[in-house]
Design a protein around this motif. Structure first.
Motif, PDB file in Angstrom:
ATOM      1  N   THR A  85       0.901  -1.254   0.084  1.00 28.68           N
ATOM      2  CA  THR A  85      -0.121   0.013  -0.012  1.00 28.68           C
ATOM      3  C   THR A  85       0.882   1.359   0.010  1.00 28.68           C
ATOM      4  OG1 THR A  85       0.031  -0.001   2.396  1.00 28.68           O
ATOM      5  CG2 THR A  85      -1.932  -1.136   1.071  1.00 28.68           C
ATOM      6  N   ARG A  86       2.066   1.015   0.090  1.00 30.40           N
ATOM      7  CA  ARG A  86       3.030   2.357   0.099  1.00 30.40           C
ATOM      8  C   ARG A  86       2.983   2.735  -1.054  1.00 30.40           C
ATOM      9  NH1 ARG A  86       8.725   1.561   2.652  1.00 30.40           N
ATOM     10  NH2 ARG A  86       7.301   0.260   3.980  1.00 30.40           N
ATOM     11  N   LYS A  87       3.099   4.168  -1.425  1.00 30.92           N
ATOM     12  CA  LYS A  87       3.358   4.877  -2.764  1.00 30.92           C
ATOM     13  C   LYS A  87       4.764   5.149  -2.846  1.00 30.92           C
ATOM     14  CE  LYS A  87       1.947   8.720  -5.288  1.00 30.92           C
ATOM     15  NZ  LYS A  87       2.554  10.002  -5.420  1.00 30.92           N
ATOM     16  N   THR A  88       4.984   4.710  -4.031  1.00 27.96           N
ATOM     17  CA  THR A  88       6.631   5.315  -4.390  1.00 27.96           C
ATOM     18  C   THR A  88       6.555   6.723  -4.732  1.00 27.96           C
ATOM     19  OG1 THR A  88       7.048   3.064  -5.238  1.00 27.96           O
ATOM     20  CG2 THR A  88       8.409   4.484  -5.851  1.00 27.96           C
ATOM     21  N   ALA A  89       7.633   7.415  -4.144  1.00 29.10           N
ATOM     22  CA  ALA A  89       7.651   8.951  -4.523  1.00 29.10           C
ATOM     23  C   ALA A  89       8.777   8.818  -5.720  1.00 29.10           C
ATOM     24  CB  ALA A  89       8.342   9.544  -3.313  1.00 29.10           C
TER      25      ALA A  89
ATOM     26  N   GLU B 260      11.800   6.421  -6.345  1.00 34.50           N
ATOM     27  CA  GLU B 260      12.017   5.992  -7.865  1.00 34.50           C
ATOM     28  C   GLU B 260      12.716   7.358  -8.462  1.00 34.50           C
ATOM     29  OE1 GLU B 260       9.359   5.138 -11.594  1.00 34.50           O
ATOM     30  OE2 GLU B 260       8.560   5.155  -9.618  1.00 34.50           O
ATOM     31  N   VAL B 261      13.724   7.064  -9.210  1.00 34.54           N
ATOM     32  CA  VAL B 261      14.392   7.966  -9.920  1.00 34.54           C
ATOM     33  C   VAL B 261      13.346   8.241 -11.253  1.00 34.54           C
ATOM     34  CG1 VAL B 261      16.047   9.263 -11.134  1.00 34.54           C
ATOM     35  CG2 VAL B 261      16.540   7.987  -8.904  1.00 34.54           C
TER      36      VAL B 261
ATOM     37  N   LYS C 299       6.137  14.783 -13.814  1.00 37.95           N
ATOM     38  CA  LYS C 299       5.284  15.069 -12.626  1.00 37.95           C
ATOM     39  C   LYS C 299       6.151  14.536 -11.448  1.00 37.95           C
ATOM     40  CE  LYS C 299       1.851  16.601 -15.162  1.00 37.95           C
ATOM     41  NZ  LYS C 299       2.075  18.076 -15.676  1.00 37.95           N
ATOM     42  N   PRO C 300       7.241  14.765 -11.267  1.00 39.23           N
ATOM     43  CA  PRO C 300       7.790  14.221  -9.920  1.00 39.23           C
ATOM     44  C   PRO C 300       7.397  14.749  -8.778  1.00 39.23           C
ATOM     45  CG  PRO C 300       9.099  15.972 -10.610  1.00 39.23           C
ATOM     46  CD  PRO C 300       8.099  16.042 -11.677  1.00 39.23           C
ATOM     47  N   ASP C 301       7.551  13.922  -7.328  1.00 41.01           N
ATOM     48  CA  ASP C 301       6.955  14.188  -6.340  1.00 41.01           C
ATOM     49  C   ASP C 301       7.912  15.089  -5.495  1.00 41.01           C
ATOM     50  OD1 ASP C 301       4.466  12.682  -6.237  1.00 41.01           O
ATOM     51  OD2 ASP C 301       5.574  10.939  -6.415  1.00 41.01           O
ATOM     52  N   VAL C 302       9.145  14.767  -5.673  1.00 40.67           N
ATOM     53  CA  VAL C 302      10.264  15.404  -5.171  1.00 40.67           C
ATOM     54  C   VAL C 302      11.322  15.836  -6.189  1.00 40.67           C
ATOM     55  CG1 VAL C 302      11.896  15.253  -3.220  1.00 40.67           C
ATOM     56  CG2 VAL C 302       9.933  14.080  -2.941  1.00 40.67           C
ATOM     57  N   ALA C 303      12.002  16.927  -5.942  1.00 40.30           N
ATOM     58  CA  ALA C 303      13.114  17.168  -6.745  1.00 40.30           C
ATOM     59  C   ALA C 303      14.457  17.429  -5.784  1.00 40.30           C
ATOM     60  CB  ALA C 303      13.014  18.650  -7.446  1.00 40.30           C
TER      61      ALA C 303
END
Length: 71
Positions: free
Chosen positions: A9-13, A39-40, A58-62
């Motif tokens: 259930t964990r989302k990959t960022a 995930e890169v 559409k990255p979650d983090v940069a």
């Protein structure tokens, strides 16, 4: 007690790496890829490429080089 997310259930960022030094990008990508919840999704070496990747990936983090030149 709060429930802990399972691997199912964990989302990959999605992480976008922006740095003008190839060795730094490679090292960061290696370390990030070792994390099960990260995930890169792309790498850029300048601002123009980074902006294109922001739109398409559409990255979650940069992770951004603080001394990246803008021109």
């Amino acid at each position: 007690m709060a429930k802990r997310a399972t691997n199912a259930t964990r989302k990959t960022a999605k992480v976008l790496i922006i740095d003008d030094h190839p060795a730094v990008r490679e090292a960061l990508a290696t370390q990030i890829s070792r994390q099960s919840d990260l995930e890169v999704c792309g790498e850029a070496d300048d601002l123009a490429d980074a902006l294109k990747l922001f739109e398409t990936k559409k990255p979650d983090v940069a992770v951004i080089d603080i001394s990246l030149k803008t021109s």
